[in-house]
Structures are given as structure tokens and as C-alpha cells.
Enzyme design. Structure first.
Site, mmCIF file in Angstrom:
data_model
loop_
_atom_site.group_PDB
_atom_site.id
_atom_site.type_symbol
_atom_site.label_atom_id
_atom_site.label_comp_id
_atom_site.label_asym_id
_atom_site.label_seq_id
_atom_site.Cartn_x
_atom_site.Cartn_y
_atom_site.Cartn_z
ATOM 1 N N GLU A 80 0.843 -1.213 0.000
ATOM 2 C CA GLU A 80 0.000 0.000 0.000
ATOM 3 C C GLU A 80 0.870 1.252 0.000
ATOM 4 O OE1 GLU A 80 -1.167 2.667 3.412
ATOM 5 O OE2 GLU A 80 -2.204 0.763 3.768
ATOM 6 N N GLU A 158 5.421 4.450 11.341
ATOM 7 C CA GLU A 158 3.980 4.310 11.584
ATOM 8 C C GLU A 158 3.731 3.313 12.709
ATOM 9 O OE1 GLU A 158 -0.079 2.995 9.141
ATOM 10 O OE2 GLU A 158 1.736 3.580 8.042
#
Length: 634
Positions: A80, A158
Site C-alpha cells: 500500500e 507508523e
């Protein structure tokens, strides 16, 4: 233009194999909708909104972290990320993000268990250029080695941010509770260790794994696209067909369907977790089948409606009076194709933390009450009316919100129901309610208790009690057989309990939702209807909202309210107690879209009610009746 030439040549028709114009929308929705299935299997929802200042698009692919190879956790999420970083047509790594940002927009993506969604919005006039860049993600991503190395660090950052997120920490605990070997146990996000260090140790080249993953799973026949713009439907269709979406390769991928993540050995257990925040929660998880096909009847909504009711005789009312809970919620959901869950989430007080067995026993008493009564069609009918009214008069979503909410539904709903699924409950499925009710039983559940107080438990001091990815402290224990028997006895009970009862019919649900005729000429000023020694009554017509709603504000004046500081304090405390006394009563009106407020002013007390107008006078009448009979100490 080239687009018009393409259209006139007849090629456009060869790219579209199915069209859908029967999409149900609300009465206030002025947008136009059109559904397409392209020759490569891509499902497309086009939305034309001539008043939109922003355009948006979202694409969803039925591929998520459950599809990760076992030896490369986080690969779907990494893929992604990588799709944003350069394509053959637009090779600069941050060209897409720069274009979107410079044109007043934003972009995002998210990887879930079984799907990955990509989303952007931009100023309406730049939609075509943004779509051109967006389409290249799914045609010719570069996946360069330099970007691969750098983006591993972005994924790791993240993940580092998630280390302080209780929801992520709980989610990994839930995964660890699943059956050994089930894909649901996989680590969703990935980090530098799983994507670079561990792969290197195993001799895996992560870029090669990335290319293999993309080639295997990114296929047009498992993709769905939503485009929202100011352009006409014809122009939007031309954009989709000429900018490359029709050229995405169809690899005839069959989406995975999974068995239930939890088996009998995983049930009848409970886990004690130490959260980062000072919260106390009890989360009861019942195993469920896939619920995607239930959107027209919503049987789990029927069950949650009864378990979470807050009126007189409700589970919530009883447990709050005991001082054990602060909130209760329940819902059913599909975790991934093939399996789901029904969750009862309860906010605990400090006393409630010590009484979780008692709380669970009461939950099963409430479930026994629902089972004994059986499905009640009138309850479903009330739920249908409420949802239908809310659908008809819901606030129009922004372009980005509409694209984001609709795109995943295209995988599971026919085009006709994309906007109305779970809102228009056209079907009452008695058998399905009975079936799903049997899933919410003691032998088919496990539960989690989260509380900072567990930090002092001696068993948490050992290293093995720390979840390895997020470092969450937890203990998994079997539910004692004596407690299971207690739950089973409550679940199977046929004895009525004086403190629990099913809700009664709701008299506040609107039946007539038509707009009233407008009175006189448009005016920005209210009209005085009555002026005497009893009352002064004003009326102001609403000419703009086009919703059958009203606001009534009643100002009760009294010189005694602010006579002195003591009077002000006593009035304030009295009205606080009065508001608390309305908690059970006000739940049915709230379900029907009627709300109230009681406010102490310097001149008296203001009571305001607002919502759908049909039963608003009844609502105000009932509040005033309770106020007239109210005794603070009674």
C-alpha cells in the site's frame, strides 16, 4: 477532443459490460449516480455533483494483511505504501502526493484484514489529472529499490506511533487469541524487523516478495472504484475508461474465504490486559458467521438494539443503578470473508471491575430474556422506520466521505443498495435472528478486561506476560468451570426477573415525514402568535432545511431563580437532578430523533426540544408533566 472521438467510435461501449441506473438515494440527495462493470471486471460507481467544490476517488482491492506471506508480516501494508512512490508514467517518488497537495486535496490509504483502500480528494477542476496519476498505481508501479529501502522506515515509523495506541495493542492481543496457524494471527502493520531484518536473515529479498504479492493479488476483478466529481456522468465515465482503469489486468483472482479464527479451545477464556490509558472496559466477543449478506434485515442490529436499550427495565439501567458500569454498546461485524463476531463492550466503574462475573451473569440473563420472547417483528419494524427516516433526511456527505464509505460496499452489495445498505431494512428475517441469537451463548465467547489496576497483579511481572510486538502486559486464563456453569444457568433461565424487561413500543417514532406548508411571505423575523398574561408565543418559519423538523424553546420565568446566590445554586442542583431523572424516559425519544435540553438562566429555566416535528409537542408535554410531578428527594 480525444475523449469525444473515443466515445463516438463505439470503443467506450466495448469497455463497459453492465450499467446500473436504479441506485436508491434519499429524497434530499441531488447528486446523480451511475454504476458500471467494465470488461476487465472492475466495478465503478460514478457520482455527479454539480455543486461540489471538491472531487474525490477511492479504489478498494480485496486483498489485506491476511494475505501476507507468513514469513513477511506487513507486506500488504508495505505494498500500500509503495504504490504512492512512483509509476512508469509519473516516475518521481512524491509526484502524486505533491500534485494532490498543490490542488487543495489530501490522500490516504488503509490496509485491513481483507481489503486495501486508496483515497484522495482534490479541487473539482483537477479531477481528471488526479485520476490519471491515481490509475497508474494499478497499471505500472515502479517499486524501485531505493524507494523500497526508504519506505520500510516509513512503515516502521507508523508502527512506532501505534505503540502508544491502546486499540492497536488490544487488536494484537485479539489476534494472539486466535487459533494457531490461522491467518488472523498475522501482524498487520509490519515494521523494520519483519520487512528488512527478518527477511534478510531468511534470504528473502523484500522487493521480490513485494512484486510477487502485487502480481498475485492486485487484479481488476477484485477491485472497486468510486469517482465523485462536478462533471456529468458521461464525462466521468469517459475519464474512467480513457485514463487506464479499463486497462488494469484481470488475473481472475478468487478472494480468499476464511474459516472462523477461534475454535472451542479459544473460547471459555478471558484475558486481563493493562492499557496505557486509565480506562476500565469489559469486551465480550461472541463468534459469528460472515454477516455481509444481512444488510437488508440486520439481525445483529435487532440484538444490539435490545441489549443496549437504556430505558426502564433495561440491562444498562440495572447495571448503572448497581454502580457497576458507565456505558454499554453492542454490534455485529464481519472480520474477514467467512467469519465475524458480535461484541458487547462495557465501560466499567471501579466497583464494576470487581464484579465482572456478576455483570456477565446479568448480560446472559438479558440474552435469556431475548431468547424466551423470541424475535418480535414490531421491534424490527420500529428499527426499520427509524433508519428509513434518518436515511431520507441524512446530511449530505462530502465528496471524500461518500467515496470512502461506498467503495468497500461495492464488494458485497449490488449497485442498487450501495447508498441504502443497513439504512433501508426491507426484510424481516425471523429465522436468521433466531439463528444468530444462539451464537451469543457462554460456550461461544471469550472476553477481555482492560484496567490499569492489573499492573499490580504478581503474574504480570514475568517476561512471558508481555505481548512481543507492542509490549502489552496481559494474562490469558480459562474461565473457571463454576463460573461457566453460572453463565449457562443464566443463559438458559426461563424465570422472569423483576429488574429486567424488554422495551415497550416507542410512541415518539414519526409516521408522517412530509413537509408542512409554508406560512405567508418569507421573513427573517418571527411572528407573534399570542401575547397575554399567561404566555408570549412566537413562530419562525424555516424556509431552507427541507426537513420535517422543528425547535420549541420554552422559557419559564421566575424571580426566585436568581433572588440570591443560594437560590441560584439550589435551582441549578435541582435541574441537574431533574435531568438525571429523565435518563430512562428520554432514551425512546432520542432513538426517534428527539432531543431536549434544560438550562438554568438568570431569569428562570429554559426547556428546549428539537427533532422531527410530528411528536415534538408530545415530547415537550411529557417533559413538562414530569417536571410538574418532580420531587428532588423522591
Amino acid at each position: 477532443t480525444a475523449l469525444r472521438s473515443l466515445s463516438s467510435s463505439g470503443l467506450m461501449e466495448s469497455l463497459v459490460v453492465q450499467r446500473f441506473d436504479d441506485i436508491i438515494k434519499s429524497r434530499l440527495d441531488t447528486r446523480e449516480y451511475h454504476g458500471l462493470v467494465l470488461a476487465n471486471g472492475l466495478k465503478v460507481l460514478l457520482v455527479s455533483n454539480r455543486y461540489a467544490s471538491k472531487a474525490a476517488a477511492a479504489l478498494s482491492v480485496q486483498c489485506g494483511h491476511l494475505n501476507d506471506p507468513w514469513d513477511v508480516p506487513g507486506l500488504a501494508h508495505f505494498c500500500e505504501h509503495m504504490l504512492f512512490l512512483g509509476t512508469e508514467k509519473y516516475p518521481e517518488e512524491h509526484e502524486y502526493a505533491k500534485f494532490v497537495s498543490e490542488n487543495g486535496g489530501s490522500s490516504n490509504a488503509a490496509t485491513s484484514a481483507s481489503s486495501t483502500n486508496f483515497l484522495f480528494d482534490v479541487s473539482a477542476e483537477t479531477l481528471e489529472s488526479a485520476l490519471d496519476r491515481f490509475a497508474q498505481f494499478f497499471l505500472s508501479p515502479k517499486f524501485t529499490e531505493s524507494a523500497t529501502d526508504k519506505e520500510v522506515n516509513a512503515v516502521d515509523n507508523e508502527h512506532s506511533n501505534y505503540l502508544r495506541n491502546d486499540n492497536k495493542r488490544f487488536y494484537q492481543i485479539h489476534k494472539n487469541m486466535a487459533k494457531p496457524g490461522h491467518p488472523y494471527r498475522k501482524f498487520a502493520t509490519g515494521n523494520k524487523h519483519t520487512l528488512m531484518v527478518a527477511t534478510h536473515e531468511k534470504g528473502i529479498v523484500v522487493r521480490h516478495a513485494l512484486l510477487d504479492f502485487y502480481q498475485k493479488h492486485y487484479s481488476s476483478n477484485v477491485m472497486a472504484l468510486v469517482v465523485v466529481g462536478r462533471n456529468s456522468l458521461t464525462e466521468l465515465e469517459e475519464m474512467v475508461c480513457t485514463l487506464g482503469f479499463a486497462e488494469i489486468e484481470n488475473k481472475n483472482v478468487t478472494p480468499d474465504v476464511y474459516d472462523q479464527a477461534y475454535g472451542p479451545e479459544e473460547c471459555s477464556r478471558f484475558v486481563q490486559v493493562v492499557p496505557l490509558k486509565d480506562t476500565r472496559t469489559l469486551s465480550i466477543r461472541f463468534l459469528m458467521p460472515d454477516l455481509h449478506s444481512d444488510y437488508k434485515s440486520h439481525p445483529c442490529g435487532f440484538l444490539s438494539n435490545l441489549l443496549c436499550h437504556e430505558g426502564e427495565g433495561s440491562l444498562m439501567s440495572h447495571l448503572k443503578k448497581e454502580g457497576w458500569i458507565s456505558s454499554i454498546d453492542a454490534w455485529g461485524s464481519t472480520i474477514a470473508p467467512g467469519f465475524g463476531e458480535f461484541v458487547v463492550s462495557i465501560g466499567l466503574t471501579l466497583d464494576g471491575l470487581e464484579r465482572t462475573d456478576d455483570i456477565l451473569t446479568e448480560v446472559f440473563h438479558a440474552i435469556a430474556l431475548i431468547r424466551a420472547a423470541g424475535p418480535q417483528e414490531w421491534i424490527h419494524e420500529e428499527m426499520r422506520k427509524r433508519r428509513a427516516i434518518n436515511f431520507e433526511f441524512k446530511k449530505e456527505k462530502l465528496s471524500r466521505e461518500l467515496a470512502e464509505s461506498a467503495v468497500s460496499k461495492l464488494h458485497h452489495c449490488p449497485f442498487k443498495d450501495i447508498l441504502s445498505s443497513y439504512d433501508l431494512l426491507d426484510s424481516y428475517d425471523h429465522a436468521r435472528i433466531v439463528e444468530l441469537t444462539e451464537y451469543i451463548r457462554p460456550s461461544n465467547m471469550w472476553y477481555r478486561i482492560a484496567a490499569k489496576e492489573f499492573e499490580s497483579l504478581p503474574n504480570l511481572k514475568v517476561r512471558e506476560r508481555k505481548e512481543p510486538i507492542y509490549g502489552t502486559l496481559f494474562i490469558v486464563s480459562p474461565i473457571p468451570s463454576s463460573i461457566i456453569s453460572r453463565f449457562e444457568e443464566a443463559f438458559s433461565s426461563t424465570t422472569s426477573l423483576s429488574h429486567l424487561a424488554l422495551p415497550t413500543p416507542n410512541p415518539y417514532i414519526a409516521e408522517r415525514i412530509t413537509l408542512k406548508a409554508q406560512c405567508g411571505d418569507h421573513s427573517d423575523h418571527p411572528t407573534l402568535l399570542q401575547d397575554d398574561r399567561w404566555a408570549r408565543v412566537w413562530f419562525k418559519q424555516d424556509y431552507y432545511s427541507n426537513r420535517p423538523k422543528a425547535v420549541i424553546q420554552l422559557a419559564i420565568t421566575s424571580p426566585f431563580v436568581s433572588l440570591d446566590p443560594m437560590s441560584s445554586v439550589v435551582t441549578g442542583i435541582t435541574m441537574d437532578i431533574f435531568r438525571d431523572s429523565l435518563t430512562e424516559f428520554s432514551y425512546n425519544p432520542e432513538l426517534a430523533g428527539l432531543l431536549y435540553d434544560v438550562e438554568v438562566t438568570t431569569s428562570g429555566v429554559d426547556i428546549t426540544v428539537h427533532g422531527f416535528d410530528e411528536h415534538l409537542p408530545l415530547f415537550l408535554h411529557d417533559i413538562l408533566d414530569k417536571l410538574a410531578k418532580f420531587k428532588p428527594g423522591g
